[in-house]
Structures are given as C-alpha cells and as structure tokens.
Design a protein around this motif. Structure first.
Motif, PDB file in Angstrom:
ATOM      1  N   ASN A  68     -32.310  26.874 -15.596  1.00 45.39           N
ATOM      2  CA  ASN A  68     -32.869  28.124 -15.080  1.00 45.39           C
ATOM      3  C   ASN A  68     -32.382  29.307 -15.901  1.00 45.39           C
ATOM      4  O   ASN A  68     -31.374  29.226 -16.597  1.00 45.39           O
ATOM      5  CB  ASN A  68     -32.471  28.325 -13.612  1.00 45.39           C
ATOM      6  CG  ASN A  68     -30.991  28.629 -13.444  1.00 45.39           C
ATOM      7  OD1 ASN A  68     -30.139  27.923 -13.989  1.00 45.39           O
ATOM      8  ND2 ASN A  68     -30.665  29.663 -12.700  1.00 45.39           N
ATOM      9  N   ASP A  69     -33.144  30.379 -15.815  1.00 46.23           N
ATOM     10  CA  ASP A  69     -32.761  31.644 -16.427  1.00 46.23           C
ATOM     11  C   ASP A  69     -33.465  32.759 -15.660  1.00 46.23           C
ATOM     12  O   ASP A  69     -34.702  32.822 -15.620  1.00 46.23           O
ATOM     13  CB  ASP A  69     -33.149  31.676 -17.908  1.00 46.23           C
ATOM     14  CG  ASP A  69     -32.388  32.751 -18.683  1.00 46.23           C
ATOM     15  OD1 ASP A  69     -31.694  33.557 -18.035  1.00 46.23           O
ATOM     16  OD2 ASP A  69     -32.486  32.781 -19.917  1.00 46.23           O
ATOM     17  N   ARG A  70     -32.678  33.588 -14.980  1.00 47.18           N
ATOM     18  CA  ARG A  70     -33.162  34.719 -14.202  1.00 47.18           C
ATOM     19  C   ARG A  70     -34.004  34.303 -12.990  1.00 47.18           C
ATOM     20  O   ARG A  70     -34.708  35.115 -12.395  1.00 47.18           O
ATOM     21  CB  ARG A  70     -33.921  35.721 -15.088  1.00 47.18           C
ATOM     22  CG  ARG A  70     -33.053  36.276 -16.227  1.00 47.18           C
ATOM     23  CD  ARG A  70     -33.741  37.368 -17.019  1.00 47.18           C
ATOM     24  NE  ARG A  70     -33.969  38.561 -16.221  1.00 47.18           N
ATOM     25  CZ  ARG A  70     -33.040  39.484 -15.936  1.00 47.18           C
ATOM     26  NH1 ARG A  70     -31.797  39.328 -16.362  1.00 47.18           N
ATOM     27  NH2 ARG A  70     -33.346  40.552 -15.219  1.00 47.18           N
ATOM     28  N   VAL A  71     -33.946  33.039 -12.637  1.00 51.88           N
ATOM     29  CA  VAL A  71     -34.479  32.518 -11.380  1.00 51.88           C
ATOM     30  C   VAL A  71     -33.407  31.601 -10.807  1.00 51.88           C
ATOM     31  O   VAL A  71     -32.877  30.752 -11.535  1.00 51.88           O
ATOM     32  CB  VAL A  71     -35.788  31.725 -11.573  1.00 51.88           C
ATOM     33  CG1 VAL A  71     -36.294  31.189 -10.234  1.00 51.88           C
ATOM     34  CG2 VAL A  71     -36.856  32.588 -12.229  1.00 51.88           C
ATOM     35  N   SER A  72     -33.069  31.751  -9.522  1.00 54.80           N
ATOM     36  CA  SER A  72     -31.986  30.958  -8.940  1.00 54.80           C
ATOM     37  C   SER A  72     -32.289  30.631  -7.487  1.00 54.80           C
ATOM     38  O   SER A  72     -33.164  31.248  -6.867  1.00 54.80           O
ATOM     39  CB  SER A  72     -30.649  31.716  -9.041  1.00 54.80           C
ATOM     40  OG  SER A  72     -30.726  32.965  -8.364  1.00 54.80           O
ATOM     41  N   VAL A  73     -31.570  29.655  -6.956  1.00 55.89           N
ATOM     42  CA  VAL A  73     -31.688  29.299  -5.540  1.00 55.89           C
ATOM     43  C   VAL A  73     -30.469  29.854  -4.810  1.00 55.89           C
ATOM     44  O   VAL A  73     -29.329  29.546  -5.159  1.00 55.89           O
ATOM     45  CB  VAL A  73     -31.783  27.777  -5.348  1.00 55.89           C
ATOM     46  CG1 VAL A  73     -31.735  27.433  -3.858  1.00 55.89           C
ATOM     47  CG2 VAL A  73     -33.075  27.242  -5.953  1.00 55.89           C
ATOM     48  N   VAL A  74     -30.722  30.681  -3.799  1.00 52.70           N
ATOM     49  CA  VAL A  74     -29.679  31.306  -2.998  1.00 52.70           C
ATOM     50  C   VAL A  74     -29.723  30.698  -1.599  1.00 52.70           C
ATOM     51  O   VAL A  74     -30.809  30.471  -1.048  1.00 52.70           O
ATOM     52  CB  VAL A  74     -29.869  32.837  -2.938  1.00 52.70           C
ATOM     53  CG1 VAL A  74     -28.816  33.489  -2.063  1.00 52.70           C
ATOM     54  CG2 VAL A  74     -29.846  33.426  -4.346  1.00 52.70           C
TER      55      VAL A  74
END
Length: 206
Positions: A88-94
């Motif tokens: 991933n890059d600049r998209v993540s799971v929170v």
C-alpha cells in the motif's frame, strides 16, 4: 520506486549583487539553466509515448483477511475486516475495517469474498459499501450461496469519490448464520485462501 518521476528541486538563486558583476551573473544563469534542463527532462519523460504512463504515481492498497468471519445475528450489517496488508501507499486500513485514503479523488474498490454455508437450502448474503459510517445508496450486491455445504466466490466493484481522510467500510450481512466468510488453510500445492480481500486503486482526480 525507480519508475517515479524525479522531482525537480527549487533552484537556489544567488543573492543579487549591489551592482553588475559578471561572475554573479554567470552563476545566476547557470542555476536557472540547470533548473530548466531538469524541468524539461521531467516533462519530456512524462509525455513520452513509450513509457510516460509508467512514471505516473497513484495511491493504492491491497488488503486481505486470514480469518473466517461469521455473523452472530441474521440480517445485520457487519464490516468485512482485513488483518493483512499486501502492499500500500497512501491508502491504509484503520481499526481493521476502515479503508482510509490520504488523497482526494475517484477510487475503485474491488472486493473478493469467499462465502460458505452448511445448510442444505440456498441462502442469501449481501455486500455493500459504507462511506464515513453511512451506507452508499444502491451499492448492495446480492449473493446466492447454493445449498448442501457449497461455497460461493463473490466479486464486487465500487467506484467512489472520496476526500482526503475519508474511509470506506465494506459491509456484509446474511439471512442465515450458517453463512460465513471462510478462510481456507494452505494445502499442497495450493496457497491459503483469504476470507476476503480488497484492491484499492486511484482512478481519477475529482
């Protein structure tokens, strides 16, 4: 990332002299010449018909779950969770389920879910998208899982306009608690099967 376009640094211009100085003028021109040569090289590479697209940058993310996910109550919304990041890059799971973006634009979400159920009768499940806690209208996908302990692979796609900091949850629900998102262990020669996965790509500025 070697394919990214090299950023052109801001030129550091020399301090102007109080009066004309041939050496200072030459240094000033050299700095500007270097800056514009780098800038022209960057633009030429970007517009190249051969590999221009390969140097463009887009946010992305691929996430999946190694755990079987169940529904405790029928006809109830549950977020699909993802416990592993492929890249991933600049998209993540929170918070295990909130796919969060750092840039504004149109994003495509491709969700793959592996349903199984133990009942002999056909059962129904749904997958839909929820943006910042609110369901997106007409985003639901109906999945019918055949009876007699069958499995069903479902692939759903969503194109969603997001602002920086927005998050998407992929939701699911079912009419029967025998239906689950099932993860399968590796079995030679096959690798393990995730219960669910999502691929996130940046499509366009919006």
């Amino acid at each position: 990332m070697p394919n990214l376009i090299s950023k052109t640094p801001t030129p550091v211009l020399p301090t102007p002299a109080g009066q004309y100085n041939n050496g200072a003028e030459g240094q000033f021109r050299s700095v500007l010449r270097l800056f514009f040569n780098r800038l022209i090289g960057t633009v030429d590479r970007l517009l190249s018909p051969v590999a221009g697209g390969s140097v463009l940058y887009f946010p992305f993310g691929v996430f999946y779950s190694t755990a079987t996910q169940t529904a405790a109550i029928i006809n109830t919304a549950y977020p699909i969770t993802f416990n592993t990041t492929s890249f991933n890059d600049r998209v993540s799971v929170v918070s295990n389920s909130r796919v969060t973006v750092e840039d504004s634009g149109m994003f495509t979400f491709e969700v793959t879910a592996h349903f199984s159920q133990s009942s002999a009768a056909h059962k129904e499940a749904h997958i839909w998208a929820r943006k910042n806690g609110a369901d997106i209208a007409y985003s639901s996908n109906q999945i019918i899982i055949e009876g007699s302990g069958k499995q069903q692979r479902a692939v759903c796609m969503f194109d969603i306009i997001l602002s920086a900091g927005d998050y998407i949850e992929l939701m699911w629900g079912t009419e029967d608690i025998s239906v689950e998102l099932h993860a399968y262990a590796a079995s030679t020669p096959y690798p393990a099967v995730p219960s669910a996965s999502v691929s996130v790509t940046y499509s366009s500025n919006a």
